[in-house]
Design a protein around this motif. Structure first.
Motif, PDB file in Angstrom:
ATOM      1  N   VAL A 154       2.089  10.212  -2.327  1.00 23.63           N
ATOM      2  CA  VAL A 154       3.189  10.486  -1.420  1.00 23.63           C
ATOM      3  C   VAL A 154       4.494  10.334  -2.203  1.00 23.63           C
ATOM      4  N   ASN A 155       5.489  11.107  -1.826  1.00 24.87           N
ATOM      5  CA  ASN A 155       6.786  11.011  -2.476  1.00 24.87           C
ATOM      6  C   ASN A 155       7.771  10.403  -1.476  1.00 24.87           C
ATOM      7  N   LEU A 156       8.143   9.180  -1.702  1.00 25.90           N
ATOM      8  CA  LEU A 156       9.034   8.481  -0.778  1.00 25.90           C
ATOM      9  C   LEU A 156      10.498   8.902  -0.945  1.00 25.90           C
ATOM     10  N   TRP A 200       7.341  10.431   7.188  1.00 25.69           N
ATOM     11  CA  TRP A 200       7.063   9.560   8.331  1.00 25.69           C
ATOM     12  C   TRP A 200       6.737   8.132   7.896  1.00 25.69           C
ATOM     13  N   LEU A 201       6.346   7.947   6.663  1.00 27.17           N
ATOM     14  CA  LEU A 201       6.024   6.604   6.187  1.00 27.17           C
ATOM     15  C   LEU A 201       7.236   5.676   6.208  1.00 27.17           C
ATOM     16  N   TRP A 202       8.427   6.263   6.226  1.00 23.56           N
ATOM     17  CA  TRP A 202       9.621   5.428   6.288  1.00 23.56           C
ATOM     18  C   TRP A 202       9.671   4.603   7.573  1.00 23.56           C
ATOM     19  N   LEU A 203       9.092   5.118   8.654  1.00 21.15           N
ATOM     20  CA  LEU A 203       9.022   4.320   9.883  1.00 21.15           C
ATOM     21  C   LEU A 203       8.165   3.084   9.658  1.00 21.15           C
ATOM     22  N   GLY A 204       7.048   3.242   8.966  1.00 21.44           N
ATOM     23  CA  GLY A 204       6.185   2.104   8.636  1.00 21.44           C
ATOM     24  C   GLY A 204       6.882   1.121   7.721  1.00 21.44           C
ATOM     25  N   ILE A 205       7.621   1.646   6.750  1.00 19.48           N
ATOM     26  CA  ILE A 205       8.366   0.778   5.839  1.00 19.48           C
ATOM     27  C   ILE A 205       9.414  -0.007   6.607  1.00 19.48           C
ATOM     28  N   PHE A 206      10.112   0.658   7.511  1.00 21.71           N
ATOM     29  CA  PHE A 206      11.141  -0.001   8.314  1.00 21.71           C
ATOM     30  C   PHE A 206      10.532  -1.115   9.179  1.00 21.71           C
ATOM     31  N   ALA A 207       9.436  -0.802   9.882  1.00 20.96           N
ATOM     32  CA  ALA A 207       8.798  -1.797  10.754  1.00 20.96           C
ATOM     33  C   ALA A 207       8.249  -2.963   9.936  1.00 20.96           C
ATOM     34  N   SER A 244       0.823  -1.211   0.000  1.00 22.27           N
ATOM     35  CA  SER A 244       0.000   0.000   0.000  1.00 22.27           C
ATOM     36  C   SER A 244       0.860   1.267   0.000  1.00 22.27           C
ATOM     37  N   ILE A 245       1.977   1.257   0.707  1.00 24.02           N
ATOM     38  CA  ILE A 245       2.868   2.423   0.715  1.00 24.02           C
ATOM     39  C   ILE A 245       3.505   2.608  -0.664  1.00 24.02           C
ATOM     40  N   ILE A 246       3.919   1.520  -1.298  1.00 22.48           N
ATOM     41  CA  ILE A 246       4.510   1.600  -2.638  1.00 22.48           C
ATOM     42  C   ILE A 246       3.468   2.102  -3.647  1.00 22.48           C
ATOM     43  N   MET A 247       2.239   1.610  -3.542  1.00 21.24           N
ATOM     44  CA  MET A 247       1.178   2.051  -4.456  1.00 21.24           C
ATOM     45  C   MET A 247       0.870   3.538  -4.254  1.00 21.24           C
TER      46      MET A 247
END
Length: 187
Positions: free
Chosen positions: A27-29, A34-41, A17-20
């Motif tokens: 969103v621009n990764l 802050w989404l990087w915390l979700g990606i890391f977890a 979902s984050i990649i989509m």
């Protein structure tokens, strides 16, 4: 956690979902986000389903005082037999390997929970009351969520005696534990 398909599916869905969201411009990764915390977890959770080791588990165990197995070798997917609160730091024995012997005789009591402080306090209180009443007990800590759900328990800590849930959701009182021992069939 190795081969845990539910965790693998959930973490994959989070990452997908984050990649989509990035692909569709929501969103621009490539910018701090802050989404990087979700990606890391989610990434740690996903890799743990393949390797069986989770770095956050190791860090969490190192931060708690009196916890045995700071190297993370105590996996939570197994039932651990607890002998006189060896994980409380009160004794020098290890509860992780085969060096800790469990009580073979006595009333079998399972404490279901994730290993939280209330779960540990429940185990200690049961052992304390058993010692006061001179009752032999075999306390088994069950941390595997799938096994906990098999008992239909929705809140922990929970106590199982003779494969029946007798308490759930809090640390049982000393008086309640005494009742269990008094009502138990003498064998």
């Amino acid at each position: 956690m190795k081969n845990n398909l539910m965790v693998r599916m959930m973490t994959s869905m989070i990452l997908f979902s984050i990649i989509m969201a990035h692909v569709f411009g929501q969103v621009n990764l490539f910018e701090p986000n802050w989404l990087w915390l979700g990606i890391f977890a989610a990434g740690m959770g996903l890799q743990a389903t393949f390797t069986g080791r989770c770095p956050s588990n190791v860090v969490g165990k190192l931060l708690k005082t009196g916890e045995c197995c700071p190297d993370g070798s105590c996996g939570t997917a197994k039932e651990k037999k607890v002998e006189s609160s060896c994980c409380s730091g009160a004794e020098e024995t290890s509860c992780c390997g085969s060096s800790a012997e469990s009580v073979k005789d006595g009333m079998e009591i399972k404490v279901l929970g994730t290993g939280c402080a209330n779960c540990d306090n429940t185990i200690k209180r049961i052992e304390m009351v058993a010692k006061e009443m001179n009752v032999a007990v075999n306390v088994i800590a069950v941390h595997d969520v799938a096994k906990i759900l098999e008992y239909g328990v929705m809140s922990t800590p929970a106590v199982v005696i003779a494969e029946m849930v007798v308490h759930s959701g809090s640390v049982p009182s000393k008086e309640k534990i005494q009742e269990w021992f008094e009502q138990a069939p003498q064998g």
